[in-house]
Design an enzyme around this catalytic site. Structure first.
Site, short mmCIF file in Angstrom:
data_model
loop_
_atom_site.label_atom_id
_atom_site.label_comp_id
_atom_site.label_asym_id
_atom_site.label_seq_id
_atom_site.Cartn_x
_atom_site.Cartn_y
_atom_site.Cartn_z
N SER A 278 0.85 -1.10 0.06
CA SER A 278 -0.04 0.03 0.13
C SER A 278 0.86 1.18 -0.19
CB SER A 278 -0.96 -0.04 1.24
OG SER A 278 -0.14 0.47 2.34
N LYS A 279 0.13 2.29 -0.15
CA LYS A 279 0.98 3.74 -0.40
C LYS A 279 1.86 3.80 0.76
CE LYS A 279 -0.52 8.20 -2.11
NZ LYS A 279 -0.76 7.98 -3.43
N ARG A 280 1.63 3.58 2.04
CA ARG A 280 2.81 3.77 2.99
C ARG A 280 4.20 2.87 2.97
NH1 ARG A 280 3.05 0.57 7.34
NH2 ARG A 280 1.62 -1.52 7.50
N HIS A 281 4.11 2.00 1.97
CA HIS A 281 5.31 1.17 1.89
C HIS A 281 6.09 1.74 0.75
CE1 HIS A 281 2.28 -1.78 3.48
NE2 HIS A 281 3.29 -1.89 4.17
N GLY A 282 5.77 2.99 -0.08
CA GLY A 282 6.31 3.51 -0.92
C GLY A 282 5.37 3.86 -2.36
#
Length: 529
Positions: A278-282
RNA sequence: GGUCCCAUCGUCUAGCGGUUAGGACAUCGGCCUCUCACGUCGGUAACACGGGUUCAAUUCCCGUUGGGAUCACCA
């Protein structure tokens, strides 16, 4: 009804032969689709799914359909639709049928391609199912459903399956209602998956799922099936997280008496072994990769290896992928996404798989973004790129590496300037300036190509250094900072060649002047033994 | 918890009964060298476990363990 082995029957007593049906359809023309919901950007996982479908369509001479599943009015947006178009186009995944900008209905004979514009169709199919006894109107309220759930011991509430009191009734009341599928009570559904093989699920685990919501909008499984049927879809490839949906969908095909498309479920892309990407991973949005200077096929080369491989090959252009792609090589196990590897693949793609022209056209927007008014036919651009193409991971990095070639004065790394423009370096820099003026040739005067010219200048440069009793190690950095403003760059002969005699000489001379005005390097004293 | 699925180096993967288990990224070291890269040479590193089947299992079957997906009037 019990199922007899060897001759799979569906719950209505018909033989289940999805693979055969699919094969029959394949003899006509394969029709595949990508059906994203416009709730944000195009996720790289979605891009991978789109790619596999697109590849098979292109390989088989089939049709690739883009359908927008916009029945979740809470989360949909027009911007998201545009974002999907933009991302798909950038990737080069063109669709034969589907919506186009400003044309929500057009694009092919099976439109409209927005689910929100196909509501009448879902209504018709729902009526058909109600008429044939495969579905019913359910007037149960949320409260009733909750009450039924809460009546259960706490442990059983998790897997709760609602049993509607309206299941066996046909009354048509003037009250808000949903349309539910009348799921058979016995039997087994077999998904004949091109990746996973046979996946068997007891029908008893499927509840009477909703076809049409109270607000008249279809729920995913129903809209999806109606559209796949009416759009003539022959192959459905989607993420493994949809396996759970495929069982009720097959029930729907059977109730409708329609052929089941060939199914392929793809392994998922994870951030870690236990976290979905998801977004928070990159970076997970396709356009982020575009903005970071990835090449479409570079990104795709990485994505396609996610669950598919052709031996040890890692770099692919689309034409090659179309040749090689096959469902039989798709793997079953989920994978962990590796940003570093993705970047490394893009670097190799940049270095090995692109033509000079592609690079030239590709890097110009990034040069302009840096405030450099460089056109793609700039006379020095091709040579400049040649000196940095193998050292850049992305077009952004490449534009950065190209910066000093196209700036009137290089942006000076002041710390480096203070360190290297010492009194001792003044004379060598001045000498090198004269050398450049005398020996670097303008592009128009090259006798051979860039490589030959480089060989010639490099030899002269080395001879010059030797004659003056200088050392490359001592002269290199001051000269580099003078020419590029930085401490890291391609080799000096390359830099001077791209810069040309006048600019090279000017930058070296100015550095020499600055050096002459500086105090000598404060080291530990004389270095003479 | 129910249902379904999966299992080769840290990661992506090759392998489809007999291999010194290969490649790539990452990592460590050498070389190259005017810097940084690139390149190059080499190292560390994997068949989850237990039963079968077989002359022979990473490969086929079963189980265990571990992991994932999903259980909505989201898609």
């Amino acid at each position: 009804m019990t199922l007899c082995r060897g001759a799979a029957m569906d719950v209505y007593g018909a033989r289940i032969l999805p693979a055969k049906q699919a094969r029959e359809r394949e003899m006509t023309i394969p029709r595949l689709r990508f059906a994203p919901s416009p709730t944000g950007y195009l996720h790289i996982g979605g891009a991978r799914t789109a790619l596999f479908n697109w590849l098979w369509a292109r390989k088989t001479g089939g049709v690739f359909v883009l359908r927008i599943e916009d029945t979740d009015t809470q989360r949909n947006s027009r911007e998201s639709v545009d974002a999907i178009f933009t991302a798909m186009r950038w990737l080069g995944l063109d669709w034969d049928e589907g919506p186009q900008d400003g044309d929500d209905l057009g694009g092919g004979p099976h439109g409209p391609y927005f689910q929100s514009k196909r509501l009448e169709l879902y209504r018709q199919f729902a009526d058909r199912l109600i008429a044939s006894g495969h579905a019913y109107r359910c007037y149960a309220t949320k409260e009733e459903i909750d009450a039924q759930r809460m009546a259960l011991p706490e442990k059983q509430r998790d897997g709760f399956r609602f049993v509607s009191p309206w299941r066996e009734k046909t009354a048509e009341l003037d009250r808000p209602h949903v349309v539910r599928f009348k799921t058979p009570t016995t039997g087994e559904v077999v998904i004949d998956d091109m990746v996973f093989g046979a996946i068997k699920t007891a029908v008893s685990t499927v509840q009477d799922f909703i076809l049409i919501r109270e607000n008249a909008l279809p729920l995913y499984n129903f809209g999806c099936v109606v559209d796949d049927i009416t759009m003539g879809i022959t192959h459905v490839a989607r993420g493994r997280d949809h396996i759970i949906n495929t069982t009720p969908q097959i029930l729907l095909y059977q109730a409708l008496g329609e052929a089941i498309p060939a199914m392929a479920h793809l392994p998922m892309m994870m951030a870690t072994k236990s976290e979905k990407l998801s977004k928070r991973h990159g970076a997970v949005s396709v356009t982020e990769y575009r903005d970071q200077g990835y090449l479409p096929d570079g990104l795709l080369s990485y994505l396609v290896r996610f669950g598919w491989a052709h031996g040890d090959d890692e770099l692919f252009r689309k034409e090659r992928l179309i040749e090689l792609f096959d469902w039989s090589k798709v793997s079953k196990s989920d994978g962990v996404y590796d940003f570093k590897k993705c970047r490394a693949i893009n670097q190799k793609f940049l270095a090995k798989m692109t033509t000079d022209d592609e690079l030239r056209l590709g890097v110009v927007p990034f040069l302009r973004a840096r405030g450099l008014a460089v056109r793609d036919d700039h006379p020095r651009l091709a040579d400049a790129i040649r000196t940095v193409r193998e050292r850049s991971e992305t077009l952004v990095a490449m534009a950065d590496a190209l910066d000093y070639y196209f700036r009137a004065k290089p942006e000076m790394d002041e710390a480096a300037a203070q360190k290297f423009f010492t009194a001792e370096s003044a004379v060598p820099l001045q000498n090198l300036s004269e050398f450049a003026e005398a020996n670097v040739r303008d592009r128009a005067d090259f006798e051979g190509g860039f490589l030959e010219e480089h060989t010639r200048l490099d030899a002269l440069f080395r001879a010059f250094v030797a004659e003056r009793g200088l050392e490359m190690k001592a002269l290199g950095q001051p000269a580099r900072v003078a020419l590029t403003g930085r401490t890291a760059s391609p080799d000096l002969a390359s830099v001077m060649l791209v810069l040309g005699p006048a600019v090279s000489a000017l930058r070296l001379r100015e550095a020499a002047e600055r050096a002459a005005a500086s105090p000598s390097a404060t080291t530990d004293g004389p270095t003479t033994p």
